[in-house]
Design a protein around this motif. Structure first.
Motif, PDB file in Angstrom:
ATOM      1  N   ARG A   1       0.871  -1.187   0.023  1.00 17.19           N
ATOM      2  CA  ARG A   1      -0.053   0.081  -0.048  1.00 17.19           C
ATOM      3  C   ARG A   1       1.007   1.193   0.011  1.00 17.19           C
ATOM      4  N   GLN A   2       0.701   2.148  -0.957  1.00 19.36           N
ATOM      5  CA  GLN A   2       1.662   3.273  -1.266  1.00 19.36           C
ATOM      6  C   GLN A   2       1.353   3.930  -2.568  1.00 19.36           C
ATOM      7  N   LEU A   3       1.460   5.223  -2.239  1.00 21.76           N
ATOM      8  CA  LEU A   3       1.460   6.155  -3.636  1.00 21.76           C
ATOM      9  C   LEU A   3       2.749   6.106  -4.202  1.00 21.76           C
ATOM     10  N   VAL A   4       2.728   5.863  -5.603  1.00 19.48           N
ATOM     11  CA  VAL A   4       3.950   5.514  -6.465  1.00 19.48           C
ATOM     12  C   VAL A   4       3.793   6.495  -7.678  1.00 19.48           C
ATOM     13  N   ARG A   5       5.149   6.605  -8.413  1.00 18.25           N
ATOM     14  CA  ARG A   5       5.070   7.691  -9.603  1.00 18.25           C
ATOM     15  C   ARG A   5       5.611   6.805 -10.496  1.00 18.25           C
ATOM     16  N   LEU A   6       4.680   6.794 -11.815  1.00 22.24           N
ATOM     17  CA  LEU A   6       4.864   6.013 -12.918  1.00 22.24           C
ATOM     18  C   LEU A   6       6.238   6.684 -13.656  1.00 22.24           C
ATOM     19  N   SER A   7       6.842   5.735 -14.703  1.00 22.86           N
ATOM     20  CA  SER A   7       7.576   6.401 -15.704  1.00 22.86           C
ATOM     21  C   SER A   7       7.169   7.400 -16.574  1.00 22.86           C
ATOM     22  N   ASP A   8       5.815   7.632 -16.800  1.00 18.99           N
ATOM     23  CA  ASP A   8       5.287   8.964 -17.646  1.00 18.99           C
ATOM     24  C   ASP A   8       4.721   9.948 -16.759  1.00 18.99           C
ATOM     25  N   GLY A   9       5.216   9.766 -15.472  1.00 17.87           N
ATOM     26  CA  GLY A   9       4.994  11.055 -14.495  1.00 17.87           C
ATOM     27  C   GLY A   9       3.910  11.157 -13.883  1.00 17.87           C
ATOM     28  N   ARG A  10       2.883  10.198 -13.871  1.00 20.34           N
ATOM     29  CA  ARG A  10       1.542   9.996 -13.354  1.00 20.34           C
ATOM     30  C   ARG A  10       2.028   9.303 -12.107  1.00 20.34           C
ATOM     31  N   GLU A  11       1.086   9.885 -11.075  1.00 23.22           N
ATOM     32  CA  GLU A  11       0.930   9.055  -9.764  1.00 23.22           C
ATOM     33  C   GLU A  11      -0.331   7.973  -9.851  1.00 23.22           C
ATOM     34  N   ALA A  12       0.050   7.018  -9.020  1.00 24.80           N
ATOM     35  CA  ALA A  12      -0.783   5.871  -9.064  1.00 24.80           C
ATOM     36  C   ALA A  12      -0.960   5.498  -7.538  1.00 24.80           C
ATOM     37  N   LYS A  13      -2.229   4.829  -7.207  1.00 24.15           N
ATOM     38  CA  LYS A  13      -2.201   4.236  -5.910  1.00 24.15           C
ATOM     39  C   LYS A  13      -1.918   2.790  -5.906  1.00 24.15           C
ATOM     40  N   LEU A  14      -0.924   2.044  -5.170  1.00 17.22           N
ATOM     41  CA  LEU A  14      -0.870   0.744  -5.256  1.00 17.22           C
ATOM     42  C   LEU A  14      -1.554  -0.009  -3.921  1.00 17.22           C
ATOM     43  N   LEU A  15      -2.292  -0.926  -4.111  1.00 18.38           N
ATOM     44  CA  LEU A  15      -3.179  -1.347  -3.078  1.00 18.38           C
ATOM     45  C   LEU A  15      -3.240  -2.829  -3.549  1.00 18.38           C
ATOM     46  N   LEU A  16      -2.383  -3.688  -3.036  1.00 18.53           N
ATOM     47  CA  LEU A  16      -2.383  -5.121  -3.434  1.00 18.53           C
ATOM     48  C   LEU A  16      -2.691  -6.078  -2.184  1.00 18.53           C
ATOM     49  N   PRO A  17      -2.838  -7.119  -2.422  1.00 21.61           N
ATOM     50  CA  PRO A  17      -2.836  -8.079  -1.083  1.00 21.61           C
ATOM     51  C   PRO A  17      -1.603  -8.455  -0.490  1.00 21.61           C
ATOM     52  N   ARG A  18      -1.655  -8.652   0.678  1.00 22.99           N
ATOM     53  CA  ARG A  18      -0.286  -8.763   1.525  1.00 22.99           C
ATOM     54  C   ARG A  18       0.018 -10.176   0.927  1.00 22.99           C
ATOM     55  N   GLY A  19       1.416 -10.539   1.245  1.00 26.22           N
ATOM     56  CA  GLY A  19       1.787 -11.818   1.289  1.00 26.22           C
ATOM     57  C   GLY A  19       3.116 -12.136   0.029  1.00 26.22           C
ATOM     58  N   ARG A  20       3.010 -11.281  -0.742  1.00 28.16           N
ATOM     59  CA  ARG A  20       3.933 -11.762  -2.094  1.00 28.16           C
ATOM     60  C   ARG A  20       4.411 -10.107  -2.407  1.00 28.16           C
ATOM     61  N   PRO A  21       5.923 -10.202  -2.301  1.00 28.08           N
ATOM     62  CA  PRO A  21       6.352  -8.873  -2.853  1.00 28.08           C
ATOM     63  C   PRO A  21       6.370  -8.732  -4.480  1.00 28.08           C
ATOM     64  N   LEU A  22       6.244  -7.551  -4.879  1.00 26.22           N
ATOM     65  CA  LEU A  22       6.363  -7.207  -6.275  1.00 26.22           C
ATOM     66  C   LEU A  22       7.706  -7.715  -6.878  1.00 26.22           C
ATOM     67  N   MET A  23       7.852  -8.470  -7.961  1.00 27.26           N
ATOM     68  CA  MET A  23       9.036  -8.982  -8.251  1.00 27.26           C
ATOM     69  C   MET A  23       9.435  -8.220  -9.791  1.00 27.26           C
ATOM     70  N   ASP A  24      10.630  -8.030 -10.070  1.00 27.30           N
ATOM     71  CA  ASP A  24      11.011  -7.552 -11.378  1.00 27.30           C
ATOM     72  C   ASP A  24      10.437  -8.218 -12.548  1.00 27.30           C
ATOM     73  N   GLY A  25       9.703  -7.384 -13.365  1.00 32.34           N
ATOM     74  CA  GLY A  25       9.112  -8.235 -14.306  1.00 32.34           C
ATOM     75  C   GLY A  25       7.445  -8.490 -14.310  1.00 32.34           C
ATOM     76  N   ASP A  26       6.955  -8.158 -12.953  1.00 29.47           N
ATOM     77  CA  ASP A  26       5.654  -8.526 -12.853  1.00 29.47           C
ATOM     78  C   ASP A  26       4.970  -7.424 -13.558  1.00 29.47           C
ATOM     79  N   LEU A  27       3.467  -7.808 -14.096  1.00 27.76           N
ATOM     80  CA  LEU A  27       2.636  -6.761 -14.660  1.00 27.76           C
ATOM     81  C   LEU A  27       1.522  -6.448 -13.741  1.00 27.76           C
ATOM     82  N   LEU A  28       1.256  -5.207 -13.448  1.00 27.26           N
ATOM     83  CA  LEU A  28       0.316  -4.732 -12.794  1.00 27.26           C
ATOM     84  C   LEU A  28      -0.946  -4.351 -13.746  1.00 27.26           C
ATOM     85  N   GLU A  29      -2.200  -4.525 -13.045  1.00 21.38           N
ATOM     86  CA  GLU A  29      -3.482  -4.034 -13.985  1.00 21.38           C
ATOM     87  C   GLU A  29      -4.117  -2.885 -12.964  1.00 21.38           C
TER      88      GLU A  29
END
Length: 161
Positions: free
Chosen positions: A30-58
């Motif tokens: 759970r965090q506020l993030v900045r994407l490569s195109d400059g936009r902010e997004a809210k990350l709200l994912l289930p707990r338990g698995r960290p994000l991995m390099d190469g994951d695709l979020l929707e």
């Protein structure tokens, strides 16, 4: 945009914005993030698995975002042979240190005690900046029935320990 679904390591959609996070950031669900195109997004994912390099979020709008490991301070401990590497991986892993294991190297976050141990195990140690993608274990994010003290003298996996 709300990013609440991790599709896993399925690759990038063409023109996907990138979310670049360090190791700690990839562990926060759970965090506020900045994407490569400059936009902010809210990350709200289930707990338990960290994000991995190469994951695709929707996102809630159907847009997809590619996760990349951001370069950060790390230590690379290089071995001259697998005979040197394997015991070092065992001893560092036995201390529950997150490790990235590569061909004749171990990568970990800076820690003078662990760096000293790597040196004493015969590895050549260098501090640098690089993406950090440690190995995740089979029990990461799951409870498996008992505490994990450093002195537990049993094996996991086949039921014979």
């Amino acid at each position: 945009m709300l990013l609440s679904k991790n599709l896993g390591p399925i690759g990038a959609a063409p023109q996907s914005p990138v979310l670049e996070l360090d190791y700690q950031g990839r562990g926060r669900t759970r965090q506020l993030v900045r994407l490569s195109d400059g936009r902010e997004a809210k990350l709200l994912l289930p707990r338990g698995r960290p994000l991995m390099d190469g994951d695709l979020l929707e996102g809630d709008n159907g847009e997809r975002v590619l996760v990349r490991a951001k370069a950060e301070p790390v230590v690379i401990a290089r071995a001259g042979s697998f005979k040197e590497l394997v015991p070092a991986a065992y001893h560092l892993g036995n201390r529950h240190v997150p490790l990235e294991i590569g061909e004749l190297f171990l990568k970990f976050l800076p820690d003078p005690v662990i760096e000293d141990l790597a040196l004493r195990l015969g590895l050549k140690v260098e501090r640098t900046e690089a993406p950090f993608n440690p190995v995740t274990g089979p029990y990461h994010g799951h409870s498996h029935g008992h505490s994990h003290g450093h002195g537990h003298g049993h094996l996991h996996g086949n039921g014979n320990g």
